[in-house]
Scaffold this motif. Structure first.
Motif, PDB file in Angstrom:
ATOM      1  N   TYR A  93       0.839  -1.202   0.000  1.00 10.85           N
ATOM      2  CA  TYR A  93       0.000   0.000   0.000  1.00 10.85           C
ATOM      3  C   TYR A  93       0.871   1.248   0.000  1.00 10.85           C
ATOM      4  CZ  TYR A  93      -4.441  -2.432   0.894  1.00 10.85           C
ATOM      5  OH  TYR A  93      -5.563  -3.214   0.780  1.00 10.85           O
ATOM      6  N   MET A 104      -5.549   0.445   4.456  1.00 11.24           N
ATOM      7  CA  MET A 104      -4.492  -0.397   5.021  1.00 11.24           C
ATOM      8  C   MET A 104      -4.969  -1.089   6.292  1.00 11.24           C
ATOM      9  SD  MET A 104      -1.226   2.147   4.511  1.00 11.24           S
ATOM     10  CE  MET A 104      -0.203   1.175   5.597  1.00 11.24           C
ATOM     11  N   VAL A 113       0.587  -6.545   5.454  1.00  6.29           N
ATOM     12  CA  VAL A 113       0.483  -5.314   4.680  1.00  6.29           C
ATOM     13  C   VAL A 113       1.821  -4.589   4.710  1.00  6.29           C
ATOM     14  CG1 VAL A 113      -0.591  -3.038   4.528  1.00  6.29           C
ATOM     15  CG2 VAL A 113      -2.000  -5.040   5.008  1.00  6.29           C
ATOM     16  N   GLU A 115       3.732  -1.208   3.835  1.00  6.48           N
ATOM     17  CA  GLU A 115       3.619   0.211   3.491  1.00  6.48           C
ATOM     18  C   GLU A 115       4.875   0.578   2.707  1.00  6.48           C
ATOM     19  OE1 GLU A 115       2.123   3.583   6.244  1.00  6.48           O
ATOM     20  OE2 GLU A 115       4.301   3.774   6.272  1.00  6.48           O
TER      21      GLU A 115
END
Length: 357
Positions: A93, A104, A113, A115
């Motif tokens: 993301y 997120m 996830v 970043e």
């Protein structure tokens, strides 16, 4: 007094779109019934759904192998549905604002996830660049326009993994290469319709890949298989969307919407940069949004912020108060905003400058 709607959403719609929708809510296609009360299974409404999907494909030049869906729940439900349907192990993301952060948060319920980059430390005043997208991610998620902070991605990204984009607030404002995306979704209440319907453009071959069981209503395949008619769709917002799509086509299509957006933005940003009472909030000018133009009072005039808001509102500038996390002002210039509205706001800023600077 003429009013101009600069609200961030639900937002301005073309007058003819609102009129046609209102008339259909009184009587639809000489049926003696309102659009609000007919069955969604009637041939008359099926034709509306068919037209909505066809116009999407035509105006965005959507290639074969993609489905266009109309569902409920807003982009906020898509924050959950995307990982539910597509996240098997991990997803990447790009954190460019509140809505990306919310997406997120939902994705973390389904897997890892990553970043890849964030501009949070600078209060999201620019779009991060020069980051690496993990080649083993199930997908890469971006938010193309950030309504709160006034930043926007102006080009389609190249991604080594399926690209998923929340385009709630800039869909149909510029041509896009849909083939570069695995999925595009968004709430309709900015550039497309009234609130109440969510659009999804999805590459069919990406569905059905995860190992988890998916509830029927949250499975994109349900809506693909039933043509967005598995359950009662939001009929009035879909009809309203059709009217907007027809309006865009009649005005010259998405390329013309882009030209108008650039014209509006050039005029307003030019005044923000010239007028010593105001300053823009986006630090990287190349990231300035064409849809949501954010600005504040210059430091030496901070005490006049409330007064200018009152002054502008009395002059017919509606909805220009900035989001609480940024402050100042936000002029949302979606497709239906006429250039006259931006000229009126610029004149308002110039008049206020003469009074106080």
């Amino acid at each position: 007094m003429k009013k101009y709607n600069f609200g961030a959403g639900p937002s301005i719609l073309p007058q003819e779109v609102m009129k046609a929708t209102a008339e259909a809510c009184i009587e639809f296609q000489d049926m003696g019934l309102s659009l609000m009360e007919i069955s969604h299974r009637t041939p008359e409404f099926q034709a509306v759904m068919d037209e909505a999907q066809a116009l999407f494909k035509e105006l965005l030049n959507i290639p074969e192998g993609y489905s266009v869906l109309f569902v409920g729940g807003g982009a906020s439900l898509e924050f959950c549905m995307v990982p539910f349907n597509m996240l098997e192990k991990k997803a990447a993301y790009l954190n460019t604002g509140v809505w990306a952060k919310k997406a997120m948060k939902e994705a973390k319920l389904f897997g890892e996830v990553i970043e890849v980059a964030s501009s949070a430390d600078a209060n999201y005043t620019f779009i991060p660049k020069n980051y690496d997208i993990p080649a083993d991610a199930d997908y890469f998620h971006i938010t193309t326009n950030n309504t709160i902070y006034g930043t926007e991605l102006h080009e389609d990204l190249d991604s080594p993994v399926p690209l998923v984009a929340d385009m709630s607030s800039d869909i149909f404002s510029r041509p896009i290469d849909v083939s570069k995306y695995g999925m595009i979704y968004g709430g309709a209440q900015k550039n497309l319709s009234m609130a109440g319907v969510t659009f999804v453009i999805v590459k069919d071959e990406l569905l059905g890949k995860v190992s988890r069981s998916i509830p029927t209503m949250l499975d994109y395949r349900t809506h693909v298989d039933k043509g967005s008619m598995f359950n009662t769709p939001p009929v009035v917002p879909i009809f309203c969307a059709v009217q907007t799509l027809k309006w865009i086509k009649s005005q010259g299509g998405v390329k013309e919407m882009e030209r108008r957006a650039q014209e509006r933005a050039e005029l307003l940003y030019g005044e923000i940069d010239r007028n010593k009472m105001f300053q823009g909030t986006v630090t990287a000018k190349e990231d300035r949004s064409l849809m949501n133009i954010c600005f504040v009072m210059a430091d030496e005039y901070k005490e006049l912020e409330k007064d200018f808001l009152k002054f502008a509102t009395e002059k017919g500038m509606s909805g220009i108060k900035g989001h609480r996390s940024v402050g100042g002002f936000r002029a949302s210039c979606y497709n239906a905003m006429p250039i006259e509205g931006v000229k009126a706001l610029v004149a308002c800023m110039q008049e206020y400058e003469k009074m106080h600077a």
